[in-house]
Design a protein around this motif. Structure first.
Motif, PDB file in Angstrom:
ATOM      1  N   PHE A 135      -6.239   9.327 -13.926  1.00  0.00           N
ATOM      2  CA  PHE A 135      -7.179   8.370 -13.330  1.00  0.00           C
ATOM      3  C   PHE A 135      -6.464   7.455 -12.344  1.00  0.00           C
ATOM      4  N   GLU A 136      -5.290   6.965 -12.736  1.00  0.00           N
ATOM      5  CA  GLU A 136      -4.527   6.081 -11.849  1.00  0.00           C
ATOM      6  C   GLU A 136      -4.080   6.820 -10.591  1.00  0.00           C
ATOM      7  N   ALA A 137      -3.671   8.076 -10.729  1.00  0.00           N
ATOM      8  CA  ALA A 137      -3.212   8.842  -9.570  1.00  0.00           C
ATOM      9  C   ALA A 137      -4.353   9.117  -8.593  1.00  0.00           C
ATOM     10  N   ALA A 138      -5.589   9.145  -9.079  1.00  0.00           N
ATOM     11  CA  ALA A 138      -6.736   9.426  -8.213  1.00  0.00           C
ATOM     12  C   ALA A 138      -7.233   8.180  -7.474  1.00  0.00           C
ATOM     13  N   GLN A 139      -6.711   7.001  -7.796  1.00  0.00           N
ATOM     14  CA  GLN A 139      -7.164   5.774  -7.137  1.00  0.00           C
ATOM     15  C   GLN A 139      -6.682   5.722  -5.687  1.00  0.00           C
ATOM     16  N   HIS A 140      -7.407   4.977  -4.863  1.00  0.00           N
ATOM     17  CA  HIS A 140      -7.011   4.801  -3.468  1.00  0.00           C
ATOM     18  C   HIS A 140      -5.845   3.836  -3.377  1.00  0.00           C
ATOM     19  N   PHE A 141      -5.111   3.896  -2.272  1.00  0.00           N
ATOM     20  CA  PHE A 141      -3.910   3.075  -2.133  1.00  0.00           C
ATOM     21  C   PHE A 141      -4.230   1.584  -2.072  1.00  0.00           C
ATOM     22  N   TRP A 142      -5.404   1.202  -1.650  1.00  0.00           N
ATOM     23  CA  TRP A 142      -5.729  -0.221  -1.542  1.00  0.00           C
ATOM     24  C   TRP A 142      -6.214  -0.816  -2.867  1.00  0.00           C
ATOM     25  N   GLN A 143      -6.468   0.027  -3.867  1.00  0.00           N
ATOM     26  CA  GLN A 143      -6.939  -0.486  -5.151  1.00  0.00           C
ATOM     27  C   GLN A 143      -5.751  -0.877  -6.026  1.00  0.00           C
ATOM     28  N   TRP A 175       0.823  -1.208   0.000  1.00  0.00           N
ATOM     29  CA  TRP A 175       0.000   0.000   0.000  1.00  0.00           C
ATOM     30  C   TRP A 175       0.860   1.263   0.000  1.00  0.00           C
ATOM     31  N   ILE A 176       1.941   1.261   0.781  1.00  0.00           N
ATOM     32  CA  ILE A 176       2.835   2.427   0.829  1.00  0.00           C
ATOM     33  C   ILE A 176       3.489   2.645  -0.526  1.00  0.00           C
ATOM     34  N   GLU A 177       3.897   1.550  -1.169  1.00  0.00           N
ATOM     35  CA  GLU A 177       4.528   1.653  -2.494  1.00  0.00           C
ATOM     36  C   GLU A 177       3.543   2.182  -3.536  1.00  0.00           C
ATOM     37  N   ARG A 178       2.293   1.723  -3.508  1.00  0.00           N
ATOM     38  CA  ARG A 178       1.290   2.229  -4.445  1.00  0.00           C
ATOM     39  C   ARG A 178       1.037   3.717  -4.232  1.00  0.00           C
ATOM     40  N   ALA A 179       0.950   4.131  -2.981  1.00  0.00           N
ATOM     41  CA  ALA A 179       0.707   5.550  -2.694  1.00  0.00           C
ATOM     42  C   ALA A 179       1.872   6.399  -3.195  1.00  0.00           C
ATOM     43  N   ARG A 180       3.107   5.904  -3.013  1.00  0.00           N
ATOM     44  CA  ARG A 180       4.278   6.652  -3.471  1.00  0.00           C
ATOM     45  C   ARG A 180       4.303   6.751  -4.995  1.00  0.00           C
ATOM     46  N   ILE A 181       4.018   5.650  -5.683  1.00  0.00           N
ATOM     47  CA  ILE A 181       4.017   5.653  -7.151  1.00  0.00           C
ATOM     48  C   ILE A 181       2.949   6.597  -7.682  1.00  0.00           C
ATOM     49  N   ARG A 182       1.773   6.589  -7.084  1.00  0.00           N
ATOM     50  CA  ARG A 182       0.695   7.466  -7.548  1.00  0.00           C
ATOM     51  C   ARG A 182       0.995   8.930  -7.251  1.00  0.00           C
ATOM     52  N   ARG A 183       1.672   9.187  -6.147  1.00  0.00           N
ATOM     53  CA  ARG A 183       2.075  10.556  -5.843  1.00  0.00           C
ATOM     54  C   ARG A 183       3.118  11.038  -6.854  1.00  0.00           C
ATOM     55  N   ASP A 184       4.068  10.157  -7.203  1.00  0.00           N
ATOM     56  CA  ASP A 184       5.078  10.516  -8.194  1.00  0.00           C
ATOM     57  C   ASP A 184       4.472  10.668  -9.588  1.00  0.00           C
ATOM     58  N   LEU A 185       3.423   9.919  -9.881  1.00  0.00           N
ATOM     59  CA  LEU A 185       2.782   9.994 -11.189  1.00  0.00           C
ATOM     60  C   LEU A 185       2.142  11.364 -11.416  1.00  0.00           C
ATOM     61  N   THR A 186       1.682  11.989 -10.352  1.00  0.00           N
ATOM     62  CA  THR A 186       1.083  13.323 -10.508  1.00  0.00           C
ATOM     63  C   THR A 186       2.131  14.376 -10.841  1.00  0.00           C
ATOM     64  N   LYS A 187       3.399  14.111 -10.555  1.00  0.00           N
ATOM     65  CA  LYS A 187       4.473  15.086 -10.794  1.00  0.00           C
ATOM     66  C   LYS A 187       5.032  15.016 -12.215  1.00  0.00           C
TER      67      LYS A 187
END
Length: 138
Positions: free
Chosen positions: A115-123, A85-97
């Motif tokens: 769309f991917e960056a807006a997903q929740h960390f558990w998805q 979950w932490i890794e997904r949140a980090r990747i999605r945060r980096d994707l917005t940049k």
């Protein structure tokens, strides 16, 4: 003139009378008892191979760690889940940049990235590049 003695009244079976069939069917219904002609039920005992599957093995590896408390058995799985979950949140945060031009160069549409960056960390993540060339190589 001959007189005939009155005969006993005969009961005639009608075509729709099924009393014989019902009596026959009642005789064939199971009673739950084992028929005598089958003999006693055989007792199935385990074979030597089934009984001796642990012969010569003091502690099989299958049972290693099962004497530990339940929380010690579940902690590694929970730890792995939280790390994912932490890794997904980090990747999605980096994707917005990442800017739109770099995303297009990578073959990712900016809409799919948003769309991917807006997903929740558990998805679970979606496939960002959906090109036939990518599917042929996979």
């Amino acid at each position: 003139m001959t007189t005939t003695a009155p005969s006993a009244p005969q009961t005639l079976l009608k075509k729709h009378d099924r009393s014989d069939a019902l009596q026959h069917a009642r005789r064939l219904q199971p009673t739950g008892e084992r028929p005598a002609w089958l003999g006693p039920r055989p007792v199935l005992s385990p074979t030597k191979a089934e009984l001796g599957w642990l012969n010569g093995v003091n502690e099989p590896a299958v049972f290693d760690g099962l004497d530990a408390p339940w929380w010690q058995l579940t902690l590694p799985a929970l730890n792995s889940l939280v790390e994912t979950w932490i890794e997904r949140a980090r990747i999605r945060r980096d994707l917005t940049k990442v800017d739109a031009r770099s995303l297009r160069d990578a073959g990712i549409s900016p809409g799919a990235a948003a769309f991917e960056a807006a997903q929740h960390f558990w998805q679970a993540p979606i496939e960002l590049r959906d090109y036939p060339a990518d599917k042929a190589s996979a």
